[in-house]
Design a protein around this motif. Structure first.
Motif, short mmCIF file in Angstrom:
data_model
loop_
_atom_site.label_atom_id
_atom_site.label_comp_id
_atom_site.label_asym_id
_atom_site.label_seq_id
_atom_site.Cartn_x
_atom_site.Cartn_y
_atom_site.Cartn_z
N PRO A 1 6.29 -11.29 4.56
CA PRO A 1 6.74 -9.92 4.88
C PRO A 1 8.03 -9.51 4.19
O PRO A 1 8.27 -8.30 4.02
N ASP A 2 8.89 -10.46 3.79
CA ASP A 2 10.18 -10.09 3.20
C ASP A 2 10.13 -9.94 1.68
O ASP A 2 11.17 -9.74 1.06
N VAL A 3 8.96 -10.04 1.08
CA VAL A 3 8.87 -9.87 -0.38
C VAL A 3 8.84 -8.39 -0.72
O VAL A 3 7.95 -7.65 -0.26
N PRO A 4 9.80 -7.91 -1.52
CA PRO A 4 9.80 -6.49 -1.88
C PRO A 4 8.55 -6.13 -2.69
O PRO A 4 8.13 -6.90 -3.55
N PRO A 5 7.96 -4.99 -2.45
CA PRO A 5 6.77 -4.61 -3.22
C PRO A 5 7.05 -4.50 -4.71
O PRO A 5 6.16 -4.71 -5.53
N GLU A 6 8.31 -4.17 -5.09
CA GLU A 6 8.65 -4.15 -6.51
C GLU A 6 8.43 -5.52 -7.14
O GLU A 6 7.98 -5.61 -8.30
N ILE B 1 0.84 -1.20 0.00
CA ILE B 1 0.00 0.00 0.00
C ILE B 1 0.87 1.26 0.00
O ILE B 1 0.62 2.22 -0.74
N ALA B 2 1.93 1.26 0.81
CA ALA B 2 2.84 2.41 0.85
C ALA B 2 3.54 2.58 -0.49
O ALA B 2 3.68 3.71 -1.00
N TYR B 3 3.99 1.49 -1.08
CA TYR B 3 4.68 1.54 -2.38
C TYR B 3 3.78 2.10 -3.46
O TYR B 3 4.23 2.86 -4.33
#
Length: 386
Positions: free
Chosen positions: A362-367, A44-46
C-alpha cells in the motif's frame, strides 16, 4: 531480434532460455508478484481509469485481481487461470474481522492492519502418524473447483495470444507449518521426522489429486503452471538448514515436480522467498524451470549478475525488482535504475520475466509503479545493450 512477437511467443521463448523481442512483463498473474488492494486503488486513480469494485485475488494477503484494461495498459504478457471455489463451502465469518477457511485455519485482521494473521492452528495437537487422518481433509474432487475450467482455458488459449498461467500451487511445506503452527512443525522436523514427513506427504497427496483433476480439464491450453509457492528462505538464511531440506523436504518436492513433468507440457514455475541461494542447484535438479521472486534484498540474492552466470543456462528468473526499499522508498530515478540493473544482469540470452519481488504494498507510490513498467518496456528490448 527485430520481429515483434505475441505475448505467448515472447514468454515461451524467454522461458526456453532464448532471446525474445523484449523482456516479458508480469503483474499478479503468477504468485507473489501481485498488488495489494489499496495500492491497486491508488494506481487506478493515478491512471485516471474509471472506479470499479476491486475483485479479491487473495483474502489473507489482501491482493487484488488485476482488471483486463490495466493488464493491457501495462503490457502484461500473462493471464491467470484460477480454480473455482468448492461447492458447499464458504469461509466462516467468526466476527471481529476473523474467518475460518476450508482447512479450518482461523485468520484475523488486527485493527488498522492490512492483512489477516493466523491465530488458530487446527492440527496443533495432532503429532503422530496414526492421527493424521483424524484431520477433516477437504475433498480434492469437489466439482466446484473445476467447473468451467476447461472452457475458460480454451477461451484464453484460443481467443488471446497471452501466456496462460494455471494457478494450482501444490505447496505443502508452508501449509504444514500453518496447520501445526510454525514452532510445532519446525520442531517436528527436528525431533519427529517420521511424523513431519508423513504429514507433508499426506498434504501433497491432496494437492496432487487437485492438480490431476485440473490438468485433465485444461489439457494443452496452459503455458505455465504454478507448481508450488513454498517459501524456504528468511532474510539472512534458509528457513531450515540445507542438510535438513535435502533430507526431509527435497525428496517430497521431487515427487511433486516429477508429477508435473509427467502430466503437463507447461513450464514449471516455483515461488520461494528469501535467502535461498544455497538451494538453487537443488531446485534445478528436481525440475524447477522458472524461479520466483528472486528476493534481491536478502543475503546472497542481490548479485543477480552472479546468479545469471551460475544458473542462467538452466533456469529462468522471474521477479527481482526490489520491494523492500526501492519501490516503496526510492525515487522514480531509483526505480528506473533498479529495472535497468536487473535487465542488464538477467535478460541477456533470455530467461528473465520482470515483475516486483513481492506483492506491491500500500505504501508504494503509483509514480514508482509506473516507472517500473515503463522502464521495463524501454530497457527490455533485445538485443540488450545497457
Amino acid at each position: 531480434m527485430g520481429n515483434k512477437m505475441t505475448s505467448r511467443e515472447r514468454v515461451l521463448t524467454t522461458l526456453s532460455l532464448k532471446e525474445p523481442d523484449r523482456v516479458p512483463i508480469d503483474l499478479g498473474q503468477a504468485a507473489g508478484d501481485g498488488i495489494t488492494i489499496k495500492a491497486y486503488k491508488n494506481l487506478i486513480a493515478y491512471l485516471g481509469l474509471p472506479e470499479r469494485e476491486i475483485r479479491v485475488a487473495g483474502k489473507s494477503s489482501q491482493t487484488a485481481l488485476v482488471d483486463e484494461d490495466v493488464l493491457q495498459l501495462l503490457k502484461v504478457d500473462f493471464r491467470r487461470l484460477d480454480l473455482g471455489k468448492p461447492d458447499g463451502w464458504v469461509d466462516e465469518d467468526l466476527g471481529n474481522d476473523t474467518y475460518r477457511d476450508e482447512f479450518q485455519l482461523v485468520r484475523r485482521r488486527p485493527e488498522g492492519g492490512f492483512y489477516y494473521d493466523l491465530v488458530e492452528y487446527p492440527m496443533a495437537d495432532i503429532d503422530t502418524v496414526e492421527r493424521i487422518d483424524e484431520y477433516p481433509w477437504p475433498d480434492p474432487d469437489n466439482p466446484g473447483r473445476f467447473r468451467g475450467l476447461k472452457e475458460r482455458a480454451e477461451k484464453l488459449h484460443t481467443e488471446t495470444d497471452y501466456a496462460v498461467v494455471l494457478q494450482i500451487n501444490s505447496s505443502f511445506f508452508m501449509r504444514c507449518c500453518e496447520l501445526r503452527g510454525w514452532e510445532n512443525f519446525l520442531m517436528d522436523l527436528a525431533v519427529n521426522e517420521e511424523f513431519a514427513v508423513a504429514l507433508m506427504n499426506r498434504f501433497l497427496d491432496y494437492r496432487l489429486k487437485v492438480a490431476e483433476n485440473a490438468l485433465r480439464e485444461v489439457g494443452k491450453n496452459v503455458d505455465v503452471v504454478l507448481v508450488s509457492g513454498d517459501d524456504l528462505g528468511m532474510t539472512d538464511r534458509t528457513m531450515i538448514s540445507p542438510a535438513m531440506y535435502r533430507k526431509l523436504v527435497k525428496p517430497i518436492q521431487k515427487r511433486m515436480f516429477d508429477f508435473f513433468k509427467e502430466n503437463t507440457h507447461a513450464v514449471r514455475f516455483y515461488h520461494t522467498d528469501g535467502a535461498i541461494y544455497p538451494l538453487i542447484e537443488d531446485f534445478i535438479e528436481i525440475g524447477v524451470q522458472a524461479l520466483n521472486p528472486i528476493q534481491v534484498s536478502t543475503v546472497g540474492m542481490g548479485d543477480t549478475a552472479k546468479m545469471k552466470r551460475d544458473f542462467g543456462d538452466r533456469l529462468a528468473f522471474w521477479g527481482a525488482i526490489d520491494t523492500h526499499r526501492v519501490l516503496p522508498y526510492g525515487s522514480v530515478s531509483d526505480v528506473r535504475d533498479e529495472v535497468r540493473r536487473r535487465i542488464k544482469d538477467l535478460a541477456p540470452g533470455g530467461g528473465y520475466v520482470l515483475c516486483s519481488v513481492h506483492n506491491i504494498q500500500p505504501d508504494v507510490p503509483p509514480e514508482n509503479m509506473m516507472a517500473m513498467f515503463e522502464s521495463a518496456y524501454e530497457y527490455g528490448r533485445y538485443p540488450i545493450n545497457l
